[in-house]
Design an enzyme around this catalytic site. Sequence first.
Site: not given
Length: 488
Positions: A77, A152, A176
């Site tokens: 990420k 997210s 997330s």
Amino acid sequence: MSFNHHTIEELHELLVAKDISAVELTKATLEDIKAREEAVGSFITIACEAALKQAAALDAKGIDPDNVMSGIPLAVKDNISTKGILTTAASKMLYNYEPIFDATAVANAYDKDMIVIGKTNMDEFAMGGSTETSYFKKTKNAWDHSRVPGGSSGGSATAVASGQVRLSLGSDTGGSIRQPAAFNGVVGLKPTYGAVSRYGLIAFGSSLDQIGPFAPTVRENAQLLSVIAGSDRKDSTSAPVQIADYTIKIGQDIKGMKIALPKEYLGEGIDPKIKETVLAAAKHFEKLGAIIEEVSLPHSKYGVAVYYIIASSEASSNLQRFDGIRYGFRAADAKSLEDIYVKTRSQGFGDEVKRRIMLGTFSLSSGYYDAYFKKAGQVRTLIIQDFEKVFADYDLILGPTAPTAAFELDTLNHDPVAMYLADLLTIPVNLAGLPAISIPAGFADGLPVGLQLIGPKYSEEVIYQVAVAFEATTDYHKQQPMIFGGDR
């Protein structure tokens, strides 16, 4: 040739036998990414040159036969620091930021000879639940490209679900990892707060953030957690707990285990098809010998309100460091130091980030601190106590990961409250610092539904044990979207 249908252990056998090289596996992974990227948009940066260089060095050194992760590609990420590879947090503010250090989780992966293949798309500074607030692009759900992937960590989830990579890292502040895992039909785990070092994670809510793994199966998820977890002197919130192998209880019987089903997790706001799926899963666990009983988490209904006060307050403090002075974006038309601050932050941050900074600043301001931030902390304690009472009598808690399946793109991104409420089932776990996993548990109108298993602190091995018992006796994890060669 593609190897994306092979498990990590199968890939390891091929690498050890020299049926394939690390370079060949890396090239095949890069081709899988390229072939699917236009459809889903999982990546911000694809680290072709760095990955191939690392793979070549590994081939020269030789694959470690005792290290199952040796030569395995990993997507990371884009809020997790990677030395020499852009780390933008999906923000204009950091569009050109190239770190000079690795996050501890990444360093641990490198120590196991894993190959960082690229950086995945996300909501800007991890603030969002749909990966639509990214400065660069909108990621699309692997199963239905007209729908969101969740957030997210949407890019990390779709990269695994679409067959671009086998493993990825995300971060979870209020759901997330688990919510996008549910929306894309993969396995995502939020570890106990402190189990994985936060060093090198671009901070959003420092008392809530946690790095965790995505994978197609529970075992592979546990194998990746075994790599990245561990105590770290560089992180003052790192827990002094060292577990070498999170797969240790996988395959053990779950007969007699007590699993709680909170009535609040199946109440108002939960899609009937999601509720039906969770109740079916509960019956399945009973067939496996587990004891399922209804309980109450009475203060969980306040979780969303508490979370958005605490998380936004912490964000308003953490994001003060982005001012256009030392790194990242700087407004070109500023005429004074104050002008640099104002214009850089106004132009560099997106609307959702600015909204949360303002909310947090208000909650911390003189005259409002006691009414909002302090009160939120008190209710957070009540939420923690609710969990403690349940875990005094039960091994795990069972419930849905999200109240609905993946929603359509551009439907909630202009309604912040509706977007925030989509996390009502995951947020309490972060407030309490607990571990929780989302595993595939069925489908609603052709879209994946995630089942959430929550445990007391440092119970990841038990969570994996129970999750595998469900996975091994169902086939939901084997069903794949069309982009990955499936028939859905």
